[in-house]
Write a protein that holds these residues in place. Structure first.
Motif, mmCIF file in Angstrom:
data_model
loop_
_atom_site.group_PDB
_atom_site.id
_atom_site.type_symbol
_atom_site.label_atom_id
_atom_site.label_comp_id
_atom_site.label_asym_id
_atom_site.label_seq_id
_atom_site.Cartn_x
_atom_site.Cartn_y
_atom_site.Cartn_z
ATOM 1 N N ILE B 617 0.833 -1.202 0.000
ATOM 2 C CA ILE B 617 0.000 0.000 0.000
ATOM 3 C C ILE B 617 0.867 1.250 0.000
ATOM 4 O O ILE B 617 0.564 2.234 -0.669
ATOM 5 C CB ILE B 617 -0.980 -0.028 1.191
ATOM 6 N N GLU B 618 1.992 1.129 0.689
ATOM 7 C CA GLU B 618 2.920 2.263 0.666
ATOM 8 C C GLU B 618 3.404 2.552 -0.747
ATOM 9 O O GLU B 618 3.610 3.679 -1.142
ATOM 10 C CB GLU B 618 4.130 1.960 1.563
ATOM 11 N N LEU B 622 -3.871 0.126 -4.862
ATOM 12 C CA LEU B 622 -5.191 0.675 -4.571
ATOM 13 C C LEU B 622 -6.034 -0.338 -3.823
ATOM 14 O O LEU B 622 -5.993 -1.533 -4.113
ATOM 15 C CB LEU B 622 -5.888 1.043 -5.866
ATOM 16 N N THR B 623 -6.778 0.142 -2.857
ATOM 17 C CA THR B 623 -7.803 -0.696 -2.258
ATOM 18 C C THR B 623 -9.123 -0.149 -2.774
ATOM 19 O O THR B 623 -9.512 0.954 -2.428
ATOM 20 C CB THR B 623 -7.779 -0.600 -0.721
ATOM 21 N N ASP B 715 -3.703 7.485 -1.404
ATOM 22 C CA ASP B 715 -3.606 8.336 -0.213
ATOM 23 C C ASP B 715 -4.824 9.221 -0.056
ATOM 24 O O ASP B 715 -5.401 9.322 1.016
ATOM 25 C CB ASP B 715 -2.343 9.207 -0.291
ATOM 26 N N SER B 716 -5.229 9.873 -1.156
ATOM 27 C CA SER B 716 -6.365 10.787 -0.995
ATOM 28 C C SER B 716 -7.651 10.019 -0.726
ATOM 29 O O SER B 716 -8.538 10.510 -0.045
ATOM 30 C CB SER B 716 -6.506 11.727 -2.198
ATOM 31 N N LEU B 717 -7.725 8.793 -1.246
ATOM 32 C CA LEU B 717 -8.912 7.993 -0.926
ATOM 33 C C LEU B 717 -8.941 7.670 0.566
ATOM 34 O O LEU B 717 -9.985 7.722 1.207
ATOM 35 C CB LEU B 717 -8.924 6.696 -1.732
ATOM 36 N N LEU B 731 -18.337 4.564 -0.802
ATOM 37 C CA LEU B 731 -18.962 5.080 -2.021
ATOM 38 C C LEU B 731 -17.905 5.659 -2.961
ATOM 39 O O LEU B 731 -17.927 5.428 -4.165
ATOM 40 C CB LEU B 731 -19.972 6.180 -1.670
ATOM 41 N N LEU B 732 -16.983 6.358 -2.367
ATOM 42 C CA LEU B 732 -15.931 6.983 -3.161
ATOM 43 C C LEU B 732 -15.082 5.912 -3.847
ATOM 44 O O LEU B 732 -14.704 6.028 -5.009
ATOM 45 C CB LEU B 732 -15.063 7.838 -2.236
ATOM 46 N N ARG B 733 -14.822 4.845 -3.076
ATOM 47 C CA ARG B 733 -14.031 3.758 -3.647
ATOM 48 C C ARG B 733 -14.797 3.044 -4.767
ATOM 49 O O ARG B 733 -14.202 2.598 -5.750
ATOM 50 C CB ARG B 733 -13.628 2.765 -2.564
#
Lengths: 291, 945
Positions: B617-618, B622-623, B715-717, B731-733
């Motif tokens: 993730i670093e 993406l998750t 990161d922003s997610l 929802l955003l994801r």
């Protein structure tokens, strides 16, 4: 073949009669019995005819179907024969009794008729190598009273004369595939030229002479017979001997000559008759099977 | 009296048949007139004072129209003013033959008692029957039959007393016919005259209707060009070649994808029936681009072919099409189809649309796929086929036919039946699902199967290791197992063991070809379509516990910081100690009292997995999220009883982590060995424009999403959180998922970009599921060659063949995904059918011009709430594309707004059932509906039985 039992005395009587050119029913040696012909009898065939010769009664139907030309002759159609010896004709045909005779008859008919000299086979071709008309000639024996070959041949000639083959033409679509199109008008059909179609004359050797159109009784007195197919010009197209006895070369020659003479004489009135019937068109009163 | 009708017909097989029908004539057919004293009729239809206010015929008369009059002037005939008309059987038959809809209308008029229309069966009347004459066309014969019947009628009616005498007026527009009729002393008028003389019929109506002759043999479409001309056209650049894709919403519109050089492929718009020129969806066609001034913009109207109009070209609809937005900017290259290079017809599933004529044998077939035109088929068993799902194949599309002609292939069963619908789904998504052929099964190993000495000799014996598998519950095709143990040097040894399917499936045999064709196992709700026969998938290859199985192992030495020290690959024999579910594995890890080898191994794995995940993730993996649902299926009826969204446990990600690790290690290894022909998987970065919707959505909550790299996005997610709205992040994801590109297989020799965007890995492949994916089998073979465990074969090293295989695999994967989605959608529908109407809370996912798309988290269900309704005046809608927001009657809807909706099943269209949603909250008068009562208890009880 249907046979009758004839006593020795009867045989002698018949033999003597023939020797004097006077047969049991009053005919001469080269006379046919009374013959009746009617065409266009069966509406769901493309051509049909019924011939009554004495008591011999045969019905011929011609069906035209589309088929593939034989590989050897890609630009010709062909004929197929089938003779159905119905048990109506004679009790001997019951069960499989008529099969052998049927085979023999159809083989002979095939030999006589399916060649380019008898029928214009080229006119039966639709597109060479792909489509042609196959004429299925079905013969049905309704009653046997001797001289089947002659009756059948006359009936076939009449039926072929009567045959109307729907006109088709080949159209090519954009992908080059061929499609067969059928004429919209049912009257728009092709007729066969039957001028050269031969008639078969069967000659029976009775005693030292020979007779045409033998009745069953005469046949019983005969040792062998000769079938000769003759065209309207008097050309012999096929000769076959049937029956167990033997024939000496001289009588074969004599019989062939008679056959030519009789056959030639048979064609002209037959054609005239057929043409007359045809000209009547729809006004003709149909006799049918019951008449 | 018996007549026989003879005609010759072409049979379907191309033969020619003479057909003879018996035709009986009778003399007890009455004229149907009230004035007649001769006919012994019981009821009369035609009145004695038959008088239409007409300045042409002031005397009482009956009308007798010919066929063309009926076909072109049916509207006039339908006028209530027109009464006392004799319709001849000849006319009726001709009309039926030429136009089914008009025939239907004529039949309706005939049944209307008020209209006093009488059918005279002239074809069976002894005095009016005629036979076709030599040289006469069928049309001429019918005209003559009409004249003879008219003549008969006028003579017949002349026998009545003089004071009541009526006349018969023949109506015809055919000049020849009129002349002939007048010669034989019949009263004949042209229809135009008759109509204008009928004083009370409005003038303009007649004007419209006098044109428009219908001819069935009219050429509707331009001829297709022959292939040779198309080829030369393409060479010279006058034509373009491309795949034809019909529009789902508008049957008069389509696009052709023209594949240009390299990546630049253009889209050509095709509009109108003539221009579409008989192309069917997915055909390879040649198009000609129209001059610039004829370019149009794609229309936004939804048009569906209504079918029974038959040959009436839908001019009005085409006009409507053209009136779409015609701003020069929105115009697109427009063209017309000039020829078909290759048809891509397959049998289509759908339903029969019965002809209006009861005894007709020609019917229209409506395919389930809206992009396929209706197909005309001939069948005598229409009545039985109605209401069934059937398959139909197209035979051809002649240029004078509105619809293609086809034939019935087979019936799939009655519509709405679960089996049938699943079959349709599989067929429509082109999923091969037949039973395996005998040839395929012949390559299965003979049972009982055992590991032989030869196998042991070339394989590493890992039977003593504590290997276990972790899978979802009910899984029978276990293709991966894991182990973890401490090494003396303090490092740990981790092994991923994958079922050795390539041992059983040898290259090039029937089983291999079948698997390559199928590409993937398809999981539908309640059904699995295997890629390999069940003996392998659920038994010999499945790494079940306590049996010896062949495996392909990937073994790492990993240090404490989860860094790989050493990697090796080997063919092996393992004996799994336990097959666990995710939940069971989780419980073992969490239960401090359990300290057996398996559990210890699991804990070790879990610990390492966490570090691996963190590191991944670093790096910017993406998750993402997509709402996935599972159905609880009734074991007997196989109906869905309940659905729940899938939840993820720690162990899920534990297994996933090691699978990723194995895939990446293998990808690197095979690429190092075979740089030209390694089968890899890539996930391209999406173009920035894909993120528009995500950016707007975030903006609505005053947040910024950085999309310049995967890392920034991730990161922003993570940072995007709204207090009191925990579901917002999900929802955003979900939205972010929609922005992504498809991951695809490719051959390393054919491409240069290997990057996997979603996983943030420079190289990736699929190695871990050979039972259900063919790509993994190929990777296994490559790896086996790389480590010298197996020999190679030509196709494996051919990058073009490899690439073609990738294309098929990508196609199959995509179709399998669609089929899975469709299956879930179908079961969702079944679920809601049994549930009746529900009220649920949801969130607005998208805002459209005239609708909002709502996601119901509880069911993972997405639905559209339309604000426009056909039969209601539409409310005031203001759509703001920038925000985006939609204002309905003063209330504005934004993305992520919480709404309450009712959910019900709309079964009005059997072929396309859908979930209907309507707004409950917020309450907007005239738009929202009252919340429905919760479903009655009775229904529930019935289901629980």
């Amino acid at each position: 073949m249907a046979t009758v039992q004839v006593s020795e005395a009867e045989k002698v009587y018949i033999l003597h009669g023939v020797r004097d050119d006077l047969r049991v029913d009053g005919r001469g040696c080269e006379d046919y019995r009374h013959m009746e012909i009617e065409t266009d009898m069966v509406s769901n065939t493309d051509g049909s005819a019924k011939v009554t010769l004495g008591h011999t009664d045969v019905l011929v139907g011609v069906k035209a179907e589309m088929g593939k030309p034989r590989p050897m002759v890609p630009d010709e159609g062909y004929l197929e024969f089938f003779v159905d010896c119905s048990a109506n004709a004679t009790p001997e045909f019951e069960g499989r009794g008529g099969d052998e005779l049927g085979m023999e008859l159809s083989n002979t008919l095939y030999k006589v008729f399916n060649n380019r000299y008898s029928v214009d086979l080229k006119s039966l071709c639709i597109s060479p190598g792909e489509h042609c008309w196959v004429l299925y000639v079905d013969v049905l024996l309704l009653q046997c009273d001797g001289n089947l070959f002659d009756a059948i041949s006359v009936a076939i000639k009449a039926a072929l004369f009567n045959t109307k083959i729907p006109k088709v033409h080949i159209s090519e679509d954009e992908e080059g595939g061929k499609e067969i199109e059928l004429s919209d008008d049912p009257y728009d059909c092709m007729r066969l030229n039957v001028e050269n179609v031969p008639c078969i004359v069967t000659l029976c050797k009775v005693g030292h002479r020979h007779v045409v159109d033998a009745t069953l009784q005469e046949k019983a007195c005969s040792v062998a017979s000769l079938i000769i197919s003759v065209t309207h010009k008097g050309t012999v197209t096929c000769v076959r001997k049937v029956g167990g006895g033997s024939l000496d070369p001289e009588s074969i020659f004599e019989m062939t000559e008679t056959g030519k003479r009789v056959g030639k004489a048979l064609h002209a009135p037959l054609m005239a008759l057929l043409q007359e019937e045809e000209s009547l068109g729809k006004k003709r009163q149909k006799v049918g099977f019951l008449g | 009296m018996l007549k026989s009708k003879t005609f010759v017909k072409k049979t379907r097989s191309g033969g020619i048949m003479k057909i003879v029908r018996e035709h009986y004539l009778r003399d007890d057919i009455w004229c149907g007139s009230e004035v007649c004293t001769e006919c012994k009729q019981e009821e009369t239809v035609l009145q004695k004072d038959a008088c239409i206010e007409s300045n042409l015929c002031s005397f009482p008369h009956y009308l007798l129209p010919d066929t063309n009059i009926v076909l072109s002037q049916i509207d006039i005939l339908e006028d209530p003013l027109i009464k006392n008309v004799i319709i001849l059987q000849t006319v009726l038959q001709e009309v039926r033959h030429r136009s089914a809809p008009i025939y239907k209308r004529l039949k309706d008029i005939l049944h209307d008692k008020e209209k006093h229309f009488y059918t005279f069966t002239n074809e069976h009347h002894r005095e009016t029957y005629i036979e076709r004459e030599q040289g006469e066309s069928a049309n001429d014969r019918n005209d003559r039959a009409i004249r003879i019947s008219t003549k008969w009628y006028s003579d017949h009616l002349n026998n009545t007393p003089t004071d009541k005498r009526l006349k018969v007026v023949l109506l015809t527009n055919d000049r020849g016919n009129k002349e002939k009729a007048e010669e034989s002393g019949l009263l004949t008028y042209r229809c135009k005259k008759q109509d204008t003389s009928v004083t009370s019929v409005p003038q303009d109506e007649t004007a419209v209707l006098t044109s428009n002759e219908i001819t069935s043999s009219k050429v509707l479409f331009p001829e297709h060009l022959p292939l040779s001309r198309i080829q030369s056209g393409i060479k010279s650049g006058t034509f373009q070649q491309g795949t034809f894709r019909a529009s789902r919403d508008n049957y008069l519109e389509a696009t052709v994808f023209v594949h240009g050089e390299g990546d630049d492929s253009t889209e050509v718009l095709i509009q109108g029936l003539q221009n579409l020129n008989r192309a069917v969806h997915q055909d390879l066609v040649a198009v000609e681009i129209l001059p610039l001034n004829q370019w149009v913009a794609p229309s936004s109207v939804v048009l569906q072919d209504e079918g029974p109009k038959e040959d009436d070209v839908t001019e009005e609809e085409e006009a409507e099409l053209k009136s779409g937005p015609s701003g020069a900017a929105s115009r697109k290259p427009t063209g017309r189809v000039v020829g078909i290079i290759k048809r891509n017809w397959r049998p289509f599933c759908g339903m029969l649309f019965l002809s209006q004529i009861k005894e007709a044998t020609r019917h229209l077939f409506t395919p389930a796929d809206r992009r396929i035109p209706r197909i005309r088929i001939e069948t005598r068993q229409a009545a039985t086929l109605a209401g069934q799902r059937i398959m139909v194949a197209i035979d051809g599309w002649p240029k004078h036919s509105r619809y293609p002609n086809g034939h019935f292939v087979r019936s799939l069963g009655s519509a709405g039946d679960k089996e049938t619908e699943t079959e349709v789904l599989l067929l429509e998504h082109d999923v091969p699902h037949q039973d395996f052929s005998q040839a395929v099964l012949s390559f299965l190993p003979k049972m009982p199967w055992n590991i032989t000495e030869e196998d042991m000799a070339v394989r590493e014996d890992l039977r003593n290791l504590t290997v276990c598998s972790v899978d979802p519950p009910g899984c029978t095709d276990i293709d991966d197992a894991l182990h973890c143990r401490d090494l003396p040097n303090g490092n740990q040894e981790v092994g991923v063991h994958i079922a050795d399917v390539s041992h059983f499936i040898r290259p090039g045999n029937a089983m291999d070809l079948e698997a390559a064709n199928r590409g993937t196992t398809v999981y539908l709700t309640g059904r699995r379509i295997d890629m390999v026969p069940e003996l392998l998938s659920s038994n010999l290859c499945s790494l079940r516990s306590s049996v010896e199985r062949l495996a392909f192992s990937c073994i790492w030495e990993i240090n404490d910081k989860a860094e790989i020290v050493k990697t090796r690959f080997t063919k092996s024999v393992i004996n799994s100690k336990a097959s666990l579910t995710y939940a069971e594995a989780q419980m073992r890890i969490d239960d401090a009292n359990m300290n057996d080898d398996t559990t210890k191994s699991l804990r070790g794995l879990n610990r390492l997995a966490k570090i691996l995940k963190k590191r991944r993730i670093e790096k910017g993996a993406l998750t993402l999220s997509s709402p996935e649902v599972r159905f609880h299926i009734d074991s007997e009826t196989h109906d869905p009883i309940d659905l729940q969204t899938k939840e993820l446990k720690e162990t899920n990600s534990m297994v996933e982590e090691f699978m990723l690790l194995a895939n990446i290690s293998v990808a690197q290894k095979i690429y190092d060995e075979f740089s030209e022909c390694a089968l890899l998987r890539k996930h391209p970065a999406p173009p920035p424009s894909n993120y528009d919707i995500l950016n707007k959505a975030a903006k609505s909550k005053d947040m910024v999403i950085h999309t310049d790299s995967a890392k920034a996005l991730a990161d922003s997610l993570d940072a995007a959180q709204v207090d009191g709205f925990p579901y917002f992040n999900t929802l955003l994801r979900i939205l972010a998922t929609r922005c992504m590109m498809q991951a695809v297989y490719f051959c390393s020799g054919m491409d240069s970009d290997f990057h996997h965007y979603g996983l943030a890995s420079p190289i990736y492949t699929h190695f871990t599921s050979p039972i259900r994916r063919y790509s993994d089998i190929i990777v296994h073979r490559l790896l086996a060659v790389a480590i010298g465990a197996d020999s190679t074969y030509p196709d494996l090293m051919d990058k073009h063949k490899q690439s073609a295989l990738c294309n098929n695999l990508n196609y199959r994967h995509k179709m399998a995904q669609y089929a899975q989605r469709a299956s879930v959608a179908y079961h969702t529908q079944l679920f809601f059918k049994s549930r009746g109407i529900l009220n649920e809370e949801g969130f607005i996912l998208f805002v459209r011009k005239n609708a909002i798309i709502v996601l119901i988290p509880k069911f993972g269900l997405e639905g559209t709430v339309f604000f426009e309704n056909k039969d209601k005046p539409s409310p005031k809608l203001i759509f703001n594309e920038e925000v985006p927001s939609l204002t309905v009657e003063g209330h504005s809807f934004n993305m992520f707004d919480k709404v309450k909706v009712t959910i019900s099943l709309d079964a009005s269209n059997v072929q396309h059932q859908k979930i209907r949603m309507s707004l409950v909250e917020p309450v907007i008068s005239g738009v929202s509906v009252a919340p429905s009562e919760p479903e009655p208890e009775v229904k529930r009880a019935k289901l629980d039985r």
